[in-house]
Design an enzyme around this catalytic site. Structure first.
Site, PDB file in Angstrom:
ATOM      1  N   LYS A  45       6.975   5.074  12.629  1.00  0.00           N
ATOM      2  CA  LYS A  45       8.229   4.941  11.934  1.00  0.00           C
ATOM      3  C   LYS A  45       8.077   5.262  10.451  1.00  0.00           C
ATOM      4  CE  LYS A  45       9.709   1.159  14.900  1.00  0.00           C
ATOM      5  NZ  LYS A  45       9.970  -0.284  14.952  1.00  0.00           N
ATOM      6  N   GLY A  46       6.867   5.170   9.954  1.00  0.00           N
ATOM      7  CA  GLY A  46       6.639   5.255   8.517  1.00  0.00           C
ATOM      8  C   GLY A  46       7.108   6.518   7.836  1.00  0.00           C
ATOM      9  N   GLU A 101       3.305  12.703   7.798  1.00  0.00           N
ATOM     10  CA  GLU A 101       2.823  11.316   7.870  1.00  0.00           C
ATOM     11  C   GLU A 101       3.155  10.597   6.566  1.00  0.00           C
ATOM     12  OE1 GLU A 101       2.120   8.740   9.482  1.00  0.00           O
ATOM     13  OE2 GLU A 101       0.095   8.993  10.261  1.00  0.00           O
ATOM     14  N   ASP A 102       3.330   9.290   6.633  1.00  0.00           N
ATOM     15  CA  ASP A 102       3.599   8.520   5.427  1.00  0.00           C
ATOM     16  C   ASP A 102       2.341   8.331   4.588  1.00  0.00           C
ATOM     17  OD1 ASP A 102       2.420   6.771   7.250  1.00  0.00           O
ATOM     18  OD2 ASP A 102       3.871   5.165   6.968  1.00  0.00           O
ATOM     19  N   ASP A 105      -4.997   7.022   5.652  1.00  0.00           N
ATOM     20  CA  ASP A 105      -5.883   5.950   5.199  1.00  0.00           C
ATOM     21  C   ASP A 105      -7.274   6.254   5.765  1.00  0.00           C
ATOM     22  OD1 ASP A 105      -7.096   3.468   4.665  1.00  0.00           O
ATOM     23  OD2 ASP A 105      -5.270   2.359   5.052  1.00  0.00           O
ATOM     24  N   LYS A 133      -4.986   8.042   0.763  1.00  0.00           N
ATOM     25  CA  LYS A 133      -5.887   6.982   0.296  1.00  0.00           C
ATOM     26  C   LYS A 133      -7.312   7.443   0.614  1.00  0.00           C
ATOM     27  CE  LYS A 133      -4.287   2.707   0.782  1.00  0.00           C
ATOM     28  NZ  LYS A 133      -4.047   1.351   1.329  1.00  0.00           N
ATOM     29  N   PHE A 154      -2.660  -2.339  -0.908  1.00  0.00           N
ATOM     30  CA  PHE A 154      -1.711  -2.354   0.209  1.00  0.00           C
ATOM     31  C   PHE A 154      -0.338  -1.930  -0.308  1.00  0.00           C
ATOM     32  CE2 PHE A 154      -1.091  -3.077   4.555  1.00  0.00           C
ATOM     33  CZ  PHE A 154       0.261  -3.360   4.692  1.00  0.00           C
ATOM     34  N   VAL A 155       0.059  -0.709   0.082  1.00  0.00           N
ATOM     35  CA  VAL A 155       1.298  -0.121  -0.422  1.00  0.00           C
ATOM     36  C   VAL A 155       2.411  -0.196   0.614  1.00  0.00           C
ATOM     37  CG1 VAL A 155       0.192   1.385  -2.109  1.00  0.00           C
ATOM     38  CG2 VAL A 155       0.517   2.207   0.222  1.00  0.00           C
ATOM     39  N   ASP A 161       5.554   0.099   5.649  1.00  0.00           N
ATOM     40  CA  ASP A 161       5.920  -1.294   5.881  1.00  0.00           C
ATOM     41  C   ASP A 161       4.725  -2.225   5.891  1.00  0.00           C
ATOM     42  OD1 ASP A 161       4.765  -0.466   8.372  1.00  0.00           O
ATOM     43  OD2 ASP A 161       5.820  -2.095   9.362  1.00  0.00           O
ATOM     44  N   ARG A 167      10.276  -1.153   4.293  1.00  0.00           N
ATOM     45  CA  ARG A 167      10.485   0.291   4.432  1.00  0.00           C
ATOM     46  C   ARG A 167      11.622   0.797   3.543  1.00  0.00           C
ATOM     47  NH1 ARG A 167       7.465   2.049   8.846  1.00  0.00           N
ATOM     48  NH2 ARG A 167       7.209   0.557  10.525  1.00  0.00           N
TER      49      ARG A 167
END
Length: 181
Positions: A45-46, A101-102, A105, A133, A154-155, A161, A167
């Protein structure tokens, strides 16, 4: 009801910076992929907010689809187990696949998707991520298009989210540690 900004330690990327960078990414993708048969696949969902803004900046005829992959559940770190919950239903053979992609990581999700699309015989596999990241990277994968490099914090916001919340924050911010610890 508590307001969203009460849980944000600081803003990393403003909505103005996001808007400007999304336009630049769309222009670069248009230039790079002109003449190609392109499928743009958003990882839900990101990516939803970023995806919607980005595809409107790509001046090419593209197919659009979505996938749902999970490796986080309600945790702050990837479990390492990537599950495809919803797959694309478009044939990617001999086409350029652009994954949106959001955040990248650990890189495990993107690495696994690259391997999947290699088996499906796509012409090329490209990745566009809003946030990168790099210092958390565990898999051998790099994005072709990066919105912003972010530190190991942590963003949340602009689609990202924590446990399904935040979000709708129009910027990218750092969540206060007391919220998730």
């Amino acid at each position: 009801m508590e307001k969203i900004y009460n849980d944000i330690e600081k803003i990393l990327v403003s909505k103005e910076e996001i808007k400007k960078r999304v336009k630049e990414l769309g222009e670069q993708i248009t230039q790079d992929l002109e003449g190609e048969d392109v499928i743009v696949i958003g990882i839900l969902k990101g990516c939803a907010l970023f995806f919607s803004d980005l595809i409107r900046e790509i001046d090419l005829k593209v197919d659009v689809d979505f996938m749902i992959c999970s490796s986080y559940a309600n945790d702050t770190k990837s479990s390492g187990n990537v599950k495809i919950i919803k797959d694309t239903n478009i044939d990617v053979k001999n086409k350029v696949v652009l994954i949106v992609e959001d955040i990248i990581d650990s890189g495990r999700t993107m690495y696994n998707l690259k391997e999947i699309f290699k088996v499906r015989k796509c012409k090329a596999f490209k990745v566009c991520t809003l946030l990168n990241k790099q210092e958390r990277r565990e898999a051998d994968i790099e994005a072709d298009y990066i919105g912003f490099e972010v530190p190991n914090e942590f963003v949340v916001g602009y689609g990202l989210d924590y446990a399904g919340k935040y979000r709708n924050l129009p910027e990218v911010g750092v969540l206060k540690p007391e919220i998730y610890s």
